[in-house]
Design an enzyme around this catalytic site. Structure first.
Site, PDB file in Angstrom:
ATOM      1  N   ARG A 185       0.850  -1.187   0.000  1.00  0.00           N
ATOM      2  CA  ARG A 185       0.000   0.000   0.000  1.00  0.00           C
ATOM      3  C   ARG A 185       0.887   1.239   0.000  1.00  0.00           C
ATOM      4  NH1 ARG A 185       2.322   1.916   3.687  1.00  0.00           N
ATOM      5  NH2 ARG A 185       0.792   3.571   3.806  1.00  0.00           N
ATOM      6  N   GLY A 186       0.229   2.384  -0.185  1.00  0.00           N
ATOM      7  CA  GLY A 186       0.965   3.612  -0.435  1.00  0.00           C
ATOM      8  C   GLY A 186       1.007   3.829  -1.936  1.00  0.00           C
ATOM      9  N   ALA A 187       0.603   5.013  -2.388  1.00  0.00           N
ATOM     10  CA  ALA A 187       0.440   5.245  -3.826  1.00  0.00           C
ATOM     11  C   ALA A 187       1.676   4.884  -4.656  1.00  0.00           C
ATOM     12  CB  ALA A 187       0.028   6.702  -4.073  1.00  0.00           C
ATOM     13  N   ARG A 240      -8.020  -0.901  -6.548  1.00  0.00           N
ATOM     14  CA  ARG A 240      -8.219   0.266  -5.677  1.00  0.00           C
ATOM     15  C   ARG A 240      -8.459   1.496  -6.550  1.00  0.00           C
ATOM     16  NH1 ARG A 240      -4.696   1.126  -0.493  1.00  0.00           N
ATOM     17  NH2 ARG A 240      -6.671   2.074   0.079  1.00  0.00           N
ATOM     18  N   GLN A 251      -2.161   2.505  10.160  1.00  0.00           N
ATOM     19  CA  GLN A 251      -0.893   2.560   9.421  1.00  0.00           C
ATOM     20  C   GLN A 251       0.147   3.417  10.128  1.00  0.00           C
ATOM     21  OE1 GLN A 251      -3.922   3.133   7.966  1.00  0.00           O
ATOM     22  NE2 GLN A 251      -3.965   2.446   5.840  1.00  0.00           N
ATOM     23  N   ASP A 304      -2.911  10.342  -2.114  1.00  0.00           N
ATOM     24  CA  ASP A 304      -3.217   9.351  -3.140  1.00  0.00           C
ATOM     25  C   ASP A 304      -3.682   9.992  -4.432  1.00  0.00           C
ATOM     26  OD1 ASP A 304      -3.424   6.279  -1.960  1.00  0.00           O
ATOM     27  OD2 ASP A 304      -3.509   7.842  -0.437  1.00  0.00           O
ATOM     28  N   ASN A 343      -6.303  12.001   0.797  1.00  0.00           N
ATOM     29  CA  ASN A 343      -5.319  11.231   1.557  1.00  0.00           C
ATOM     30  C   ASN A 343      -6.073  10.394   2.582  1.00  0.00           C
ATOM     31  OD1 ASN A 343      -2.566  10.514   2.120  1.00  0.00           O
ATOM     32  ND2 ASN A 343      -2.722  11.689   4.007  1.00  0.00           N
ATOM     33  N   LYS A 344      -5.345   9.586   3.323  1.00  0.00           N
ATOM     34  CA  LYS A 344      -5.967   8.676   4.288  1.00  0.00           C
ATOM     35  C   LYS A 344      -6.955   9.420   5.181  1.00  0.00           C
ATOM     36  CE  LYS A 344      -5.356   5.156   4.335  1.00  0.00           C
ATOM     37  NZ  LYS A 344      -6.143   4.143   3.589  1.00  0.00           N
TER      38      LYS A 344
END
Length: 368
Positions: free
Chosen positions: A54-56, A97, A204, A245, A255-256
């Site tokens: 995960r993470g763009a 995603r 996270q 993202d 973002n998250k």
């Protein structure tokens, strides 16, 4: 026995001999460092959807290697058949995603190789795909280092920095985006004091950011998400660095979940918020944050994940968006590999892309 250090592992790698995607299973961190190998389309799709990777930026690299691995398994003997298979596999991986633009960006870039090389035999197209995937990863490292340098110019030694979610090395190939200034500062003796939000509901910040920063010797303090106001009120935070993202053309940023709360609190306490964004995450075709599709995830992540026993009543309604959108007016700057964009973002982001186009043109001419 020497303890394993998470920083000694590649977040994403290609095993060329076995033609496998090799990743750290981030759902097992910090309790266990488990390296998994992926070869099948469903395995790669699941790894992205289930946040094993995960993470763009890391998603983009994993997608590039993944589509190469799947393409290499093709038995097609004509370009037309090969491309038809490629498109289906690309669309399948792209469905894992929806919010992280790097996923589609990397897959589109790999598809362009197939289109540009259609006069070549399939075996040579595959060789070009492998090299393109490697270049996407190499670019990720260069981009993160550049973001770190620009981000470091915005703070001073001894500053307190707050970050949300994980935009660290575990979200990229190296350095991270939001953590890149922190790591470069650590190398240069800046001795930052970092506050990491735990980042509910997937934690996270607690499981990943606190883990990797502590492993690197950074002075990091873990806080619950609802403690950001407290540490800012005390004057312990001089800047907020977060990843993203997707960035819209007007500077609105997805973002998250919880990032917009941090930004609103920071605005109240006059603490600048910086979005660390590789240009690959900036979507100039998306006008505002209202146009960004926000992924919604299973209710179980809120009601029972991480708990020994269920912590919410059976049958209760749950709203679980993976991201929220931070209004551009709450953002002090967007830190890219080509400099820091400031408001008005419609203008400054276009200038950033002009610099990128000039850089690409210069490198292309240098190779000729």
């Amino acid at each position: 026995m020497q303890k394993e250090n998470i920083m000694d592992y590649d977040t994403v790698a290609l095993d060329e001999e076995k033609n496998e995607l090799v990743i750290i299973d981030q759902t097992k961190l910090p309790g266990k460092i488990e390296i998994i190998r992926l070869k099948e389309a469903k395995e790669i799709w699941d790894a992205i959807y289930l946040l094993k990777v995960r993470g763009a930026p890391a998603i983009g690299v994993a997608a590039a290697y993944g589509i190469y691995i799947l393409a290499a398994e093709s038995s097609a003997d004509t370009y037309e058949a090969f491309y038809e298979e490629f498109k289906k596999k690309k669309e399948y991986l792209n469905s894992s995603r929806p919010t992280a633009v790097n996923l589609s960006w990397a897959l589109n870039r790999m598809e362009q190789v197939v289109l540009d090389k259609k006069e070549l035999p399939v075996a040579e197209i595959l060789a070009c795909l492998k090299e393109e995937a490697k270049e996407i990863q190499a670019e990720d490292i260069r981009v993160c280092k550049a973001i770190g340098e620009y981000g470091l110019s915005l703070v001073k030694p001894g500053d307190g920095i707050l970050t949300h979610c994980n935009a660290g090395q575990l979200a990229t190939s190296k350095y991270g985006t939001a953590t890149a200034p922190i790591y470069l500062g650590e190398e240069r003796g800046y001795h930052f004091r970092v506050f990491a939000d735990e980042t509910r509901p997937l934690l996270q910040g607690a499981r990943l950011t606190a883990f990797e920063l502590q492993s690197s010797g950074v002075d990091v303090t873990l806080i619950c998400d609802n403690m950001s106001s407290s540490v800012m009120q005390k004057g312990w935070v001089n800047a907020v660095f977060v990843g993203c993202d997707r960035v819209a053309a007007n500077g609105d940023t997805a973002n998250k979940i919880g990032t917009s709360v941090v930004a609103a609190v920071a605005d109240h306490y006059k603490v600048p918020v910086y979005i660390c964004a590789p240009t690959s995450t900036i979507d100039m075709d998306t006008k505002t944050g209202a146009d960004i599709k926000i992924e919604e995830r299973p209710a179980e992540e809120v009601t029972e994940m991480w708990y020994k026993e269920r912590m919410a009543p059976e049958g209760v309604k749950v709203y679980n968006p993976a991201f929220d959108v931070t209004d551009h007016e709450l953002i002090a700057g967007i830190v890219t590999e080509y400099g820091v964009a400031r408001a008005p973002y419609e203008t400054s982001l276009k200038e950033i892309f002009k610099k990128k186009e000039e850089d690409i043109r210069r490198k292309k001419n240098g190779r000729q």
